[in-house]
Design a protein around this motif. Structure first.
Motif, mmCIF file in Angstrom:
data_model
loop_
_atom_site.group_PDB
_atom_site.id
_atom_site.type_symbol
_atom_site.label_atom_id
_atom_site.label_comp_id
_atom_site.label_asym_id
_atom_site.label_seq_id
_atom_site.Cartn_x
_atom_site.Cartn_y
_atom_site.Cartn_z
ATOM 1 N N TYR A 188 -15.453 -2.526 -1.314
ATOM 2 C CA TYR A 188 -14.589 -1.566 -2.017
ATOM 3 C C TYR A 188 -14.024 -2.248 -3.263
ATOM 4 O O TYR A 188 -12.892 -2.740 -3.252
ATOM 5 C CB TYR A 188 -13.468 -1.091 -1.086
ATOM 6 N N ASP B 73 -11.272 4.232 -2.548
ATOM 7 C CA ASP B 73 -11.811 3.374 -3.605
ATOM 8 C C ASP B 73 -12.240 4.198 -4.814
ATOM 9 O O ASP B 73 -11.939 3.846 -5.962
ATOM 10 C CB ASP B 73 -13.006 2.585 -3.041
ATOM 11 N N LEU C 263 -0.655 -3.233 0.416
ATOM 12 C CA LEU C 263 0.054 -1.952 0.529
ATOM 13 C C LEU C 263 0.988 -1.930 1.736
ATOM 14 O O LEU C 263 2.081 -1.380 1.678
ATOM 15 C CB LEU C 263 -0.953 -0.797 0.626
ATOM 16 N N ARG C 264 0.546 -2.514 2.832
ATOM 17 C CA ARG C 264 1.348 -2.468 4.057
ATOM 18 C C ARG C 264 2.747 -3.055 3.856
ATOM 19 O O ARG C 264 3.729 -2.502 4.345
ATOM 20 C CB ARG C 264 0.649 -3.203 5.186
ATOM 21 N N PRO D 220 -3.867 6.467 10.872
ATOM 22 C CA PRO D 220 -4.089 6.022 9.500
ATOM 23 C C PRO D 220 -5.584 6.040 9.203
ATOM 24 O O PRO D 220 -6.406 5.869 10.094
ATOM 25 C CB PRO D 220 -3.547 4.601 9.484
ATOM 26 N N GLY D 221 -5.933 6.268 7.968
ATOM 27 C CA GLY D 221 -7.323 6.478 7.579
ATOM 28 C C GLY D 221 -8.099 5.209 7.317
ATOM 29 O O GLY D 221 -8.640 5.034 6.238
ATOM 30 N N ARG D 222 -8.199 4.353 8.295
ATOM 31 C CA ARG D 222 -8.859 3.066 8.074
ATOM 32 C C ARG D 222 -10.353 3.142 8.308
ATOM 33 O O ARG D 222 -11.018 2.118 8.300
ATOM 34 C CB ARG D 222 -8.271 2.001 8.986
ATOM 35 N N TYR E 263 -8.949 5.884 -6.533
ATOM 36 C CA TYR E 263 -8.131 4.863 -7.185
ATOM 37 C C TYR E 263 -8.860 4.259 -8.384
ATOM 38 O O TYR E 263 -8.287 4.114 -9.481
ATOM 39 C CB TYR E 263 -7.783 3.782 -6.166
ATOM 40 N N TYR F 14 -12.079 -5.975 2.158
ATOM 41 C CA TYR F 14 -12.361 -5.183 0.963
ATOM 42 C C TYR F 14 -13.403 -5.830 0.054
ATOM 43 O O TYR F 14 -13.984 -5.168 -0.793
ATOM 44 C CB TYR F 14 -11.061 -4.953 0.181
ATOM 45 N N ARG G 20 -3.580 12.978 -0.955
ATOM 46 C CA ARG G 20 -3.910 12.973 0.464
ATOM 47 C C ARG G 20 -2.876 13.766 1.273
ATOM 48 O O ARG G 20 -3.218 14.519 2.185
ATOM 49 C CB ARG G 20 -4.005 11.558 1.007
ATOM 50 N N TYR G 21 -1.605 13.579 0.942
ATOM 51 C CA TYR G 21 -0.557 14.326 1.633
ATOM 52 C C TYR G 21 -0.805 15.824 1.509
ATOM 53 O O TYR G 21 -0.747 16.573 2.486
ATOM 54 C CB TYR G 21 0.819 14.026 1.022
ATOM 55 N N LEU H 16 -11.926 4.698 3.347
ATOM 56 C CA LEU H 16 -11.709 3.624 2.377
ATOM 57 C C LEU H 16 -12.617 3.808 1.160
ATOM 58 O O LEU H 16 -12.198 3.579 0.020
ATOM 59 C CB LEU H 16 -11.976 2.263 3.036
ATOM 60 N N LEU I 9 -10.391 -1.873 -4.519
ATOM 61 C CA LEU I 9 -9.288 -2.010 -3.567
ATOM 62 C C LEU I 9 -8.947 -3.478 -3.281
ATOM 63 O O LEU I 9 -8.419 -3.799 -2.214
ATOM 64 C CB LEU I 9 -9.640 -1.304 -2.259
ATOM 65 N N SER J 253 1.708 7.571 7.244
ATOM 66 C CA SER J 253 1.919 6.687 6.113
ATOM 67 C C SER J 253 0.595 6.482 5.403
ATOM 68 O O SER J 253 -0.420 6.184 6.028
ATOM 69 C CB SER J 253 2.454 5.357 6.607
ATOM 70 N N PHE J 254 0.589 6.670 4.090
ATOM 71 C CA PHE J 254 -0.604 6.374 3.307
ATOM 72 C C PHE J 254 -0.862 4.869 3.323
ATOM 73 O O PHE J 254 -1.986 4.412 3.556
ATOM 74 C CB PHE J 254 -0.410 6.869 1.876
ATOM 75 N N LEU K 297 -0.114 2.580 5.449
ATOM 76 C CA LEU K 297 -0.576 1.995 6.708
ATOM 77 C C LEU K 297 -2.057 2.229 6.950
ATOM 78 O O LEU K 297 -2.635 1.643 7.868
ATOM 79 C CB LEU K 297 0.236 2.551 7.880
ATOM 80 N N GLY K 298 -2.664 3.085 6.151
ATOM 81 C CA GLY K 298 -4.087 3.320 6.298
ATOM 82 C C GLY K 298 -4.947 2.160 5.818
ATOM 83 O O GLY K 298 -6.152 2.153 6.037
ATOM 84 N N PHE K 299 -4.305 1.180 5.201
ATOM 85 C CA PHE K 299 -5.066 0.070 4.635
ATOM 86 C C PHE K 299 -4.792 -1.225 5.394
ATOM 87 O O PHE K 299 -3.677 -1.734 5.348
ATOM 88 C CB PHE K 299 -4.722 -0.078 3.150
ATOM 89 N N PRO K 300 -5.788 -1.736 6.081
ATOM 90 C CA PRO K 300 -5.622 -2.985 6.832
ATOM 91 C C PRO K 300 -5.196 -4.105 5.895
ATOM 92 O O PRO K 300 -5.532 -4.087 4.704
ATOM 93 C CB PRO K 300 -7.026 -3.250 7.387
#
Lengths: 212, 212
Positions: free
Chosen positions: B168, A118, B177-178, A107-109, A121, B164, A142-143, A114, B171, B152-153, B155-158
């Motif tokens: 950000y 940001d 999101l999770r 995942p892109g953390r 979005y 945040y 992103r997909y 981010l 965000l 998963s998009f 899951l990329g966000f803690p």
DNA sequence: GTCTATACGCGGATAGAC
DNA sequence: GTCTATCCGCGTATAGAC
């Protein structure tokens, strides 16, 4: 020589060298020993700067994503911004194709990811998209970009014509895809990108009409 | 015990067991020794059936892709067929999420992938698409489905809101999101899929008008 | 605080006995 | 066709030199 007068390593040197090794020889070629040899140091020295090899790869990935231009979101209307951002994102992947499997795998953390989320979005919400739509549009982009950066579609087809005879009746010309690799892959990306953005523009009108 | 009366292994048993181990414990958990233990055999015995570990993984991947339904192309008009095929393709990935990183990493030259490309390309050409367009549409669909299956998009966000704050600004709600993971990811897939197919339908009318 | 030296337990893969 | 024995490279933990 145990403790040099001035440090011989740095996080930045390690990241740059790791990127160079991966670019030149592939992800699998990057071992801690190999990287250390390149830096004229012993492998365990790396652990003074990164706790694990994965952290090194994370830093490599973050540096690549951090290079993606986001300024179009401050300048252009959202459909144009989304389009040129997608191209920049894909180009960043394409500049380091061997890193892509790692980049998309987790995942892109990472911070740069981010920051990028940001910007995308924020631009969509500022343009009037409802939050839920903005999220899904960001995810869709992103997909699509990740998928197109991951693997060449054209390279999936061996160039031996005999392989297709009989077995795959519609793929009689598929052996020529490899030589037109760039046209095929770029063409598919541009086709998909314009279909997506056009689709979002249509949706925007519907959503705006419903809301306003 | 050296040579048993009847073989104790088979390619199929190996592939099935490998798939089970990966599904249960992840790609990294599959070593030749681990797989052999599961099969109550020593690791080198596997090399009687597969030349390398990578060949085993190829067979695992091929079995998964071979399970994707393609019958819609014989039944439905191309826009509906493309839509339900994309869902089936994504579902096949989703059934074995731990295999996806391997599946998308190499070019798709496995037999099942070629059979799939043959069906998609053939259906589009039969419907009247020019060959070049059919190729790019197939590639676009693969990019999009592979990208959406990969990670998963959401899951990329803690899920720690503090992360945040300040950094950000747009965000602020990303930590939620999770919990909505499935809605976000499925919603993005459906949004992107309909945008793509609608875009192709529009293009089809233009192409048909230009040609006919 | 930054490096070297050494070592452990894994991994994929091969050679040869039965 | 399966075994045992073995090789080499991997990530990384630890100890100690300066």
């Amino acid at each position: 020589m145990a403790r040099p007068a001035r440090p011989v390593l740095s996080r930045q040197r390690i990241v740059e060298t790791a990127t160079a090794v991966i670019d030149a020889e592939g992800l699998a070629a990057l071992s801690t020993r190999r990287l250390a040899r390149e830096l004229r140091v012993q492998a365990p020295s790396l652990y003074n700067y990164f706790a694990t090899k994965e952290e090194i790869l994370d830093a490599v990935g973050d540096a690549i994503i951090a290079g993606v231009d986001l300024s179009m979101f401050d300048r252009d209307p959202w459909p144009a911004a989304l389009t040129s951002w997608a191209r920049a994102y894909r180009a960043a992947f394409a500049a380091h194709p061997n890193v892509v499997p790692f980049l998309v795998h987790g995942p892109g953390r990472r911070p740069a990811a981010l920051r990028l989320a940001d910007a995308v979005y924020g631009a969509l919400v500022d343009a009037g998209w409802p939050p839920g739509h903005a999220t899904r549009i960001g995810a869709t982009m992103r997909y699509f970009v990740a998928g197109s950066a991951l693997g060449s579609f054209a390279l999936g087809f061996p160039d031996d014509p005999a392989l297709y005879d009989g077995r795959y009746p519609h793929l009689a010309d598929a052996h020529r895809l490899r030589e037109h690799r760039v046209q095929v892959d770029d063409g598919a990306f541009e086709l998909g990108l314009s279909a997506l953005v056009n689709g979002f523009v249509t949706l925007y009108q519907e959503v705006s009409a419903g809301t306003g």
